[in-house]
Design a protein around this motif. Structure first.
Motif, PDB file in Angstrom:
ATOM      1  N   MET A   1       0.852  -1.071   0.052  1.00 38.90           N
ATOM      2  CA  MET A   1      -0.034   0.074  -0.128  1.00 38.90           C
ATOM      3  C   MET A   1       0.888   1.157  -0.028  1.00 38.90           C
ATOM      4  SD  MET A   1      -3.457   0.785   1.983  1.00 38.90           S
ATOM      5  CE  MET A   1      -3.968  -0.746   2.079  1.00 38.90           C
ATOM      6  N   ASN A   2       0.947   2.014  -1.008  1.00 40.55           N
ATOM      7  CA  ASN A   2       1.863   2.827  -1.212  1.00 40.55           C
ATOM      8  C   ASN A   2       1.320   4.260  -1.748  1.00 40.55           C
ATOM      9  OD1 ASN A   2       4.405   4.205  -1.050  1.00 40.55           O
ATOM     10  ND2 ASN A   2       4.790   3.720  -3.250  1.00 40.55           N
ATOM     11  N   LYS A   3       0.339   4.065  -2.838  1.00 43.82           N
ATOM     12  CA  LYS A   3      -0.039   5.426  -3.344  1.00 43.82           C
ATOM     13  C   LYS A   3      -1.440   5.829  -2.766  1.00 43.82           C
ATOM     14  CE  LYS A   3       0.335   5.777  -8.094  1.00 43.82           C
ATOM     15  NZ  LYS A   3      -0.129   5.287  -9.361  1.00 43.82           N
ATOM     16  N   TYR A  25       4.591   7.657   1.994  1.00 42.54           N
ATOM     17  CA  TYR A  25       3.733   7.309   0.978  1.00 42.54           C
ATOM     18  C   TYR A  25       3.669   8.483  -0.148  1.00 42.54           C
ATOM     19  CZ  TYR A  25       1.404   4.286   4.570  1.00 42.54           C
ATOM     20  OH  TYR A  25       1.139   3.389   5.404  1.00 42.54           O
ATOM     21  N   ASP A 227      -4.011   2.877  -4.063  1.00 41.00           N
ATOM     22  CA  ASP A 227      -3.987   2.131  -3.127  1.00 41.00           C
ATOM     23  C   ASP A 227      -5.102   2.218  -1.951  1.00 41.00           C
ATOM     24  OD1 ASP A 227      -1.965   0.388  -4.108  1.00 41.00           O
ATOM     25  OD2 ASP A 227      -0.711   1.648  -3.340  1.00 41.00           O
ATOM     26  N   LYS A 341     -11.444   0.702   0.284  1.00 36.14           N
ATOM     27  CA  LYS A 341     -10.431   1.466   0.124  1.00 36.14           C
ATOM     28  C   LYS A 341     -10.491   2.946   0.271  1.00 36.14           C
ATOM     29  CE  LYS A 341      -8.654   1.147  -4.086  1.00 36.14           C
ATOM     30  NZ  LYS A 341      -8.280   0.884  -5.667  1.00 36.14           N
TER      31      LYS A 341
END
Ligand SMILES: Cc1cc2nc3c(=O)[nH]c(=O)nc-3n(C[C@H](O)[C@H](O)[C@H](O)COP(=O)(O)OP(=O)(O)OC[C@H]3O[C@@H](n4cnc5c(N)ncnc54)[C@H](O)[C@@H]3O)c2cc1C
Length: 377
Positions: A1-3, A25, A227, A341
């Protein structure tokens, strides 16, 4: 999970974006408006006067964590806000109601806090159960002060009678028995960001891992590229108003230019009459809001209305005494739990009336919690 996608460049979105970026992030911030800073946006007018485009934003808090966090991005100019209420005979009395308000309004000469408390008690009503704003005011300052200082203002502001408004709405304005004429008497820190809110926001958002896109409206298809999403858009709008619309009040601002000689010495004057306008703000009276080079200053007069009559500009969630709008919000909140999300954030995402320090505190706490819960995913 980064963007991560952050919808809204107001305080909620900016606090999330900065905190996430500092934890590694990549953050895309979008806002449908052509500027950052949400409702705190300010700008320098040609007259050399700084104007807050969405009404006066006075920073006040007793929360040191919030002050420390913001102080990374701004210096402060001390300013303790004061307000007067203009009566039908043009007298201007301190608001919140205090010792001087009581003396001048009733033409008496009380000298101590205990005498004022005693007087207020003697004119107050015995109300066994506080059900709404009217009950609370009658029980604390009696009918006469209520009907002048609160009833017409509330009707204009909320389009509701006092008896239909939640007591919490009027409890925000403290009743004083002393001479303090500060609008936020209990807050230990009261100041304005020295170079304005927009500059403060540009510094918060100035980070290598934050990208800001303005004039960009949220679209569900955007979610495919991220993400997770923190969303400060109105929660009912996201769900296509499927349970009905959450009501908001809005304000039309009427900005006029005046010679300095015509100006009021007060920053804010509240109107107690039955007309359509609630208050006026003279911007040059706030420190650092006027360079003094021109003899012209600016006044904003506020005219409340339904948000549908002001280009869907949602300013104040309506809190009715029967709790019906909070129940409607609750349906949307439950619906949002099902979204894997996305979290809704901020004033319109969570349908709360939040002052700046509250939205900042909430956003910093919730974002830290989310990061620690998601650090391994
Ligand atoms: C008239 C007025 C006076 C106030 N005075 C004070 C004060 O004196 N002191 C104080 O502490 N607080 C004050 N406040 C409260 C303060 O404005 C809020 O605490 C703060 O702005 C909340 O920040 P936010 O990020 O939740 O919302 P906002 O600042 O409203 O930011 C939300 C952003 O999301 C954007 N957005 C919404 N939908 C979409 C979409 N679909 N796509 C893309 N972008 C979208 C909006 O354009 C907006 O810029 C005042 C509020 C108002 C309305």
């Amino acid at each position: 999970m980064n963007k991560i996608l952050v919808v809204g460049a107001g305080f909620a979105g900016a606090c999330y974006a900065r905190t996430l970026a500092e934890h590694g992030y990549s953050v895309a911030v979008i806002d449908k408006r052509p500027h950052i800073a949400g409702n705190c946006y300010d700008y320098l007018h040609d007259t050399g006067v700084r104007v807050h485009a969405y009404g006066p934003h006075l920073f006040h808090t007793s929360n040191q964590r919030v002050v420390d966090w913001l102080s990374r991005f701004t210096d402060w100019t001390p300013y303790a806000h004061k307000v007067v209420a203009r009566l039908s005979d043009n007298r201007k009395l301190p608001l919140p109601v205090n010792l001087d308000t009581v003396n001048e309004f009733f033409g008496i000469n009380l000298e101590s806090e205990s005498a004022v408390r005693h007087h207020l008690k003697s004119i107050s009503e015995a109300i066994p159960r506080i059900r709404n704003a009217e009950d609370w005011l009658y029980a604390n300052i009696g009918k006469e002060l209520t009907n002048v200082f609160f009833r017409p203002y509330t009707k204009k502001m909320w389009d509701l009678d006092l008896s239909d408004v939640d007591a919490a709405v009027v409890q925000r304005i403290k009743i004083r028995a002393d001479r303090s004429n500060l609008y936020f008497p209990n807050d230990t820190f009261q100041a304005m960001p020295t170079n304005g809110y927009t500059t403060l926001f540009s510094k918060i958002l100035d980070h290598a891992r934050i990208e800001v896109s303005l004039s960009t409206e949220f679209d569900k298809k955007m979610l495919d590229h991220f993400d997770f999403c923190f969303n400060s858009m109105p929660i009912d709008e996201y769900f296509g108003f499927k349970f009905g619309r959450l009501p908001y009040r809005s304000i039309r601002f009427h900005l006029t230019q005046h010679c300095i000689e015509e100006a009021e010495p007060h920053t804010t004057v509240n109107y107690t009459d039955d007309g359509p306008f609630t208050r006026e703000t003279w911007w040059h009276n706030i420190p650092d809001h006027w360079d003094g080079k021109s003899a012209q200053v600016l006044r904003s007069v506020e005219e409340p209305c339904d948000y549908r009559d002001n280009d869907d500009e949602r300013y104040y969630p309506v809190k009715s005494s029967d709790g019906s709008y909070d129940r409607l919000y609750e349906k949307y909140r439950e619906e949002a739990i099902g979204l894997a999300k996305m979290n809704f954030i901020g004033r319109c995402g969570t349908y709360q009336y939040l002052d700046m320090h509250q939205v900042i505190n909430q956003s910093l706490s919730h974002c830290q919690k989310w990061i620690s819960e998601n650090s391994n995913s």
